[in-house]
Motif scaffolding. Sequence first.
Motif, PDB file in Angstrom:
ATOM      1  N   VAL A  64      36.780  41.054  46.326  1.00 54.43           N
ATOM      2  CA  VAL A  64      35.407  41.102  45.798  1.00 54.43           C
ATOM      3  C   VAL A  64      34.915  39.707  45.425  1.00 54.43           C
ATOM      4  O   VAL A  64      33.727  39.439  45.326  1.00 54.43           O
ATOM      5  CB  VAL A  64      35.347  42.059  44.588  1.00 54.43           C
ATOM      6  N   GLN A  65      35.869  38.808  45.205  1.00 59.72           N
ATOM      7  CA  GLN A  65      35.475  37.434  44.845  1.00 59.72           C
ATOM      8  C   GLN A  65      35.136  36.617  46.082  1.00 59.72           C
ATOM      9  O   GLN A  65      34.800  35.445  45.985  1.00 59.72           O
ATOM     10  CB  GLN A  65      36.623  36.729  44.103  1.00 59.72           C
ATOM     11  N   GLY A  66      35.335  37.217  47.265  1.00 61.63           N
ATOM     12  CA  GLY A  66      35.112  36.466  48.510  1.00 61.63           C
ATOM     13  C   GLY A  66      36.291  35.574  48.828  1.00 61.63           C
ATOM     14  O   GLY A  66      36.205  34.643  49.628  1.00 61.63           O
ATOM     15  N   GLU A  67      37.433  35.830  48.150  1.00 54.79           N
ATOM     16  CA  GLU A  67      38.638  35.018  48.391  1.00 54.79           C
ATOM     17  C   GLU A  67      39.591  35.746  49.334  1.00 54.79           C
ATOM     18  O   GLU A  67      39.687  36.974  49.290  1.00 54.79           O
ATOM     19  CB  GLU A  67      39.348  34.755  47.047  1.00 54.79           C
ATOM     20  N   VAL A  68      40.262  34.997  50.190  1.00 56.17           N
ATOM     21  CA  VAL A  68      41.219  35.588  51.131  1.00 56.17           C
ATOM     22  C   VAL A  68      42.338  36.241  50.325  1.00 56.17           C
ATOM     23  O   VAL A  68      42.886  35.635  49.400  1.00 56.17           O
ATOM     24  CB  VAL A  68      41.815  34.509  52.064  1.00 56.17           C
ATOM     25  N   VAL A  69      42.620  37.509  50.597  1.00 51.87           N
ATOM     26  CA  VAL A  69      43.650  38.237  49.846  1.00 51.87           C
ATOM     27  C   VAL A  69      45.030  37.900  50.412  1.00 51.87           C
ATOM     28  O   VAL A  69      45.280  38.082  51.597  1.00 51.87           O
ATOM     29  CB  VAL A  69      43.426  39.769  49.933  1.00 51.87           C
ATOM     30  N   GLY A  94      40.891  47.713  35.204  1.00 55.85           N
ATOM     31  CA  GLY A  94      40.018  46.792  35.933  1.00 55.85           C
ATOM     32  C   GLY A  94      40.861  45.665  36.508  1.00 55.85           C
ATOM     33  O   GLY A  94      41.663  45.082  35.773  1.00 55.85           O
ATOM     34  N   SER A  95      40.687  45.385  37.793  1.00 53.21           N
ATOM     35  CA  SER A  95      41.502  44.356  38.444  1.00 53.21           C
ATOM     36  C   SER A  95      40.623  43.303  39.105  1.00 53.21           C
ATOM     37  O   SER A  95      39.562  43.634  39.666  1.00 53.21           O
ATOM     38  CB  SER A  95      42.400  44.978  39.527  1.00 53.21           C
ATOM     39  N   GLU A  96      41.072  42.067  39.052  1.00 54.91           N
ATOM     40  CA  GLU A  96      40.351  40.985  39.725  1.00 54.91           C
ATOM     41  C   GLU A  96      40.280  41.264  41.210  1.00 54.91           C
ATOM     42  O   GLU A  96      39.381  40.794  41.900  1.00 54.91           O
ATOM     43  CB  GLU A  96      41.092  39.668  39.445  1.00 54.91           C
ATOM     44  N   GLU A  97      41.210  42.093  41.716  1.00 54.81           N
ATOM     45  CA  GLU A  97      41.276  42.370  43.154  1.00 54.81           C
ATOM     46  C   GLU A  97      40.433  43.564  43.588  1.00 54.81           C
ATOM     47  O   GLU A  97      40.336  43.857  44.774  1.00 54.81           O
ATOM     48  CB  GLU A  97      42.744  42.640  43.568  1.00 54.81           C
ATOM     49  N   MET A  98      39.847  44.285  42.612  1.00 55.41           N
ATOM     50  CA  MET A  98      39.100  45.493  43.000  1.00 55.41           C
ATOM     51  C   MET A  98      37.661  45.406  42.510  1.00 55.41           C
ATOM     52  O   MET A  98      37.416  45.064  41.351  1.00 55.41           O
ATOM     53  CB  MET A  98      39.789  46.732  42.397  1.00 55.41           C
ATOM     54  N   ARG A 274      28.029  29.429  36.893  1.00 58.98           N
ATOM     55  CA  ARG A 274      28.785  30.059  35.809  1.00 58.98           C
ATOM     56  C   ARG A 274      30.260  29.683  35.911  1.00 58.98           C
ATOM     57  O   ARG A 274      31.118  30.296  35.320  1.00 58.98           O
ATOM     58  CB  ARG A 274      28.651  31.595  35.879  1.00 58.98           C
ATOM     59  N   GLY A 275      30.555  28.655  36.726  1.00 57.37           N
ATOM     60  CA  GLY A 275      31.956  28.294  36.922  1.00 57.37           C
ATOM     61  C   GLY A 275      32.609  29.268  37.883  1.00 57.37           C
ATOM     62  O   GLY A 275      31.944  30.093  38.520  1.00 57.37           O
ATOM     63  N   LYS A 276      33.907  29.231  37.978  1.00 56.65           N
ATOM     64  CA  LYS A 276      34.637  30.081  38.933  1.00 56.65           C
ATOM     65  C   LYS A 276      35.424  31.190  38.249  1.00 56.65           C
ATOM     66  O   LYS A 276      35.629  32.256  38.815  1.00 56.65           O
ATOM     67  CB  LYS A 276      35.604  29.202  39.730  1.00 56.65           C
ATOM     68  N   LEU A 277      35.872  30.970  37.031  1.00 56.82           N
ATOM     69  CA  LEU A 277      36.846  31.879  36.423  1.00 56.82           C
ATOM     70  C   LEU A 277      36.186  33.120  35.850  1.00 56.82           C
ATOM     71  O   LEU A 277      35.034  33.094  35.404  1.00 56.82           O
ATOM     72  CB  LEU A 277      37.641  31.127  35.354  1.00 56.82           C
ATOM     73  N   ARG A 278      36.943  34.219  35.863  1.00 54.06           N
ATOM     74  CA  ARG A 278      36.439  35.515  35.431  1.00 54.06           C
ATOM     75  C   ARG A 278      36.678  35.672  33.929  1.00 54.06           C
ATOM     76  O   ARG A 278      37.751  35.387  33.405  1.00 54.06           O
ATOM     77  CB  ARG A 278      37.169  36.632  36.180  1.00 54.06           C
ATOM     78  N   LEU A 312      32.156  43.637  35.134  1.00 56.57           N
ATOM     79  CA  LEU A 312      33.620  43.478  35.131  1.00 56.57           C
ATOM     80  C   LEU A 312      34.021  42.108  35.662  1.00 56.57           C
ATOM     81  O   LEU A 312      34.970  41.498  35.176  1.00 56.57           O
ATOM     82  CB  LEU A 312      34.273  44.570  36.002  1.00 56.57           C
ATOM     83  N   HIS A 313      33.276  41.601  36.638  1.00 60.01           N
ATOM     84  CA  HIS A 313      33.668  40.334  37.283  1.00 60.01           C
ATOM     85  C   HIS A 313      32.800  39.155  36.839  1.00 60.01           C
ATOM     86  O   HIS A 313      32.709  38.158  37.559  1.00 60.01           O
ATOM     87  CB  HIS A 313      33.623  40.506  38.808  1.00 60.01           C
ATOM     88  N   ALA A 314      32.217  39.276  35.638  1.00 56.69           N
ATOM     89  CA  ALA A 314      31.379  38.163  35.133  1.00 56.69           C
ATOM     90  C   ALA A 314      32.195  36.876  35.099  1.00 56.69           C
ATOM     91  O   ALA A 314      33.360  36.875  34.705  1.00 56.69           O
ATOM     92  CB  ALA A 314      30.880  38.500  33.728  1.00 56.69           C
ATOM     93  N   ARG A 315      31.573  35.794  35.555  1.00 52.44           N
ATOM     94  CA  ARG A 315      32.250  34.489  35.525  1.00 52.44           C
ATOM     95  C   ARG A 315      31.770  33.683  34.312  1.00 52.44           C
ATOM     96  O   ARG A 315      30.706  33.944  33.758  1.00 52.44           O
ATOM     97  CB  ARG A 315      31.951  33.720  36.821  1.00 52.44           C
ATOM     98  N   VAL A 316      32.571  32.686  33.927  1.00 50.52           N
ATOM     99  CA  VAL A 316      32.227  31.918  32.730  1.00 50.52           C
ATOM    100  C   VAL A 316      32.847  30.528  32.828  1.00 50.52           C
ATOM    101  O   VAL A 316      33.968  30.377  33.328  1.00 50.52           O
ATOM    102  CB  VAL A 316      32.759  32.671  31.468  1.00 50.52           C
TER     103      VAL A 316
END
Length: 340
Positions: A64-69, A94-98, A274-278, A312-316
Amino acid sequence: MTQVPGNLQTIESHMLELQSLHPGASGDFTGLLNDITFAAKIIGREVTKAGLVDILGATGEENVQGEVVQKLDDYANKVFMNCLGRRGQVCILGSEEMAEPVFTPVSQGSGRYIVVFDPLDGSSNIDANVSVGTIFGIWRRRSDRTHVGMDDLLQPGRNLVAAGYIVYGSSTMFVYTAGKGVHGFTLDPSIGEFLLSHENITTPFHGQVYSVNEAYEQGWDDKIRTVVDTLKMGRPGREGRMSGRYIGSLVADFHRNLLYGGTYLYPPTKDKPRGKLRLMCEAAPLAFIAENAGGYASDGAGPILDITPDTLHARVPLYIGSREDVLWIEKNLSSGGHNL
Ligand code: P6P
């Protein structure tokens, strides 16, 4: 003659001691922490032997982040989902991967807790055998079991009841806090137990290390650029120069700074405002740990722990580590930058 082990303490017995401080405890919380410990052992086993089996490399999909899994990302996510959903203590995962959170059926137990996790952070480093990690945060639901919704999920870090990370490095370490100190456990693979190795971790008030990806400098605003330049040159009145240390794996950078002192920075850039990190699966759990160890975490304007996520995936943006250093950064980013 083999030395009889002295005051060895497993993570399970440490968690049971914690439970004894709450006489009315049901054991749900302890059981949940033990499920996370079990998942960590399974993930750690695969991470340490990843080069030997066909689990390196990418799945060819994007998350969901557009990153290669990475294959291990996917594996770690499945392990967490299987281990944490079994005994009914959790109502939302809640998962960073979903993309979406998973709500467990009402029939499954007390459903008292919400767990948000990054199953394998820094996974792009796996194939190069660089340390990677798992991050988790545990919140308590706010509504009754039959009305659990997004309001129970989207809570600020200030409401966390526990947070932790596992760093799969030269050794596998499990670090967690439930609000009564930050404690580190090192896996003894010969007995398959996490043993207490770092009791009551406190992070130095200021450190000599800053961790930031300076390749993004052109995308920073002037205040951030000036703050990083000042860190590099040495702040007025501070002894010694800083050292730059950036592994590109948040858990590894955070862990080193927690123990030795230092600051990790992931500022916003023009293309990542908003930076990259969740917030929920990275910044808030690590901020909870940092503050419980005497450190601090800011988004550049105020405490990470006071931010209520809108998704759930808000970045900061994230500035985290030694308290004095992060407060200095926050003061210079939230003002005209005249405090350097
Ligand atoms: P960059 C890994 O993808 C991660 O989420 C953190 O572990 C790490 O600190 C950061 O991103 C690295 O990002 O943009 O510097 O490659």
